[in-house]
Write a protein that holds these residues in place. Sequence first.
Motif, PDB file in Angstrom:
ATOM      1  N   GLY A  26       1.226  -3.045   1.798  1.00  0.00           N
ATOM      2  CA  GLY A  26       2.364  -3.177   2.250  1.00  0.00           C
ATOM      3  C   GLY A  26       3.059  -2.428   3.344  1.00  0.00           C
ATOM      4  N   VAL A  27       2.737  -1.024   3.468  1.00  0.00           N
ATOM      5  CA  VAL A  27       3.279  -0.171   4.551  1.00  0.00           C
ATOM      6  C   VAL A  27       2.627  -0.653   5.944  1.00  0.00           C
ATOM      7  CG1 VAL A  27       3.066   2.142   5.292  1.00  0.00           C
ATOM      8  CG2 VAL A  27       3.814   1.649   2.933  1.00  0.00           C
ATOM      9  N   VAL A  28       1.294  -1.177   5.827  1.00  0.00           N
ATOM     10  CA  VAL A  28       0.813  -1.375   6.796  1.00  0.00           C
ATOM     11  C   VAL A  28       1.242  -2.628   7.406  1.00  0.00           C
ATOM     12  CG1 VAL A  28      -1.393  -2.227   7.876  1.00  0.00           C
ATOM     13  CG2 VAL A  28      -1.636  -0.133   6.466  1.00  0.00           C
ATOM     14  N   ALA A  29       1.636  -3.686   6.567  1.00  0.00           N
ATOM     15  CA  ALA A  29       2.201  -4.892   7.020  1.00  0.00           C
ATOM     16  C   ALA A  29       3.469  -4.575   7.804  1.00  0.00           C
ATOM     17  CB  ALA A  29       2.423  -5.707   5.764  1.00  0.00           C
ATOM     18  N   MET A  30       4.308  -3.692   7.105  1.00  0.00           N
ATOM     19  CA  MET A  30       5.496  -3.411   7.711  1.00  0.00           C
ATOM     20  C   MET A  30       5.206  -2.826   9.154  1.00  0.00           C
ATOM     21  SD  MET A  30       8.068  -1.884   4.819  1.00  0.00           S
ATOM     22  CE  MET A  30       7.074  -1.061   3.865  1.00  0.00           C
ATOM     23  N   GLY A  31       4.259  -1.812   9.180  1.00  0.00           N
ATOM     24  CA  GLY A  31       3.967  -1.157  10.399  1.00  0.00           C
ATOM     25  C   GLY A  31       3.509  -2.175  11.506  1.00  0.00           C
ATOM     26  N   LEU A  32       2.671  -2.973  11.360  1.00  0.00           N
ATOM     27  CA  LEU A  32       2.269  -4.068  12.114  1.00  0.00           C
ATOM     28  C   LEU A  32       3.473  -5.059  12.432  1.00  0.00           C
ATOM     29  CD1 LEU A  32      -1.178  -5.154  10.606  1.00  0.00           C
ATOM     30  CD2 LEU A  32      -0.699  -3.752  12.615  1.00  0.00           C
ATOM     31  N   ALA A  33       4.388  -5.456  11.663  1.00  0.00           N
ATOM     32  CA  ALA A  33       5.384  -6.036  11.925  1.00  0.00           C
ATOM     33  C   ALA A  33       6.344  -5.337  13.016  1.00  0.00           C
ATOM     34  CB  ALA A  33       6.128  -6.213  10.612  1.00  0.00           C
ATOM     35  N   PHE A  34       6.596  -4.025  13.016  1.00  0.00           N
ATOM     36  CA  PHE A  34       7.143  -3.226  13.943  1.00  0.00           C
ATOM     37  C   PHE A  34       6.317  -3.520  15.463  1.00  0.00           C
ATOM     38  CE2 PHE A  34       9.699  -1.719  10.402  1.00  0.00           C
ATOM     39  CZ  PHE A  34      11.106  -1.926  11.154  1.00  0.00           C
ATOM     40  N   ILE A  35       5.221  -3.048  15.404  1.00  0.00           N
ATOM     41  CA  ILE A  35       4.319  -3.088  16.490  1.00  0.00           C
ATOM     42  C   ILE A  35       4.451  -4.632  17.235  1.00  0.00           C
ATOM     43  CG2 ILE A  35       1.828  -3.005  17.500  1.00  0.00           C
ATOM     44  CD1 ILE A  35       1.547  -0.873  15.224  1.00  0.00           C
TER      45      ILE A  35
END
Length: 91
Positions: A34-43
Amino acid sequence: MRAPRSRGSQLYLLQLVVVAVGLVLVAVGPWRVGVVAMGLAFIVGALARSVVPIDHTGMLRVRGKAFDVVWMTTLGVALVILPILIPNQPG
């Protein structure tokens, strides 16, 4: 309900959906995913902000282009690195 008209607003809405899915994943168990998905969304949001023309940015634009790109990239990279740095806990 009408869909957003500008490309930036559509990308912003997609980013919000991915962040919401990431928050659900954090709440139900696989928090690292979940945290990686959020990070990739911001990138991806930062990349979109850097290439979408100014007249199509819509809700994707918060401040100046440089600020938006740097802030979203920093936040995204931090969220992707965070789950890597935190060791597994017993139990």
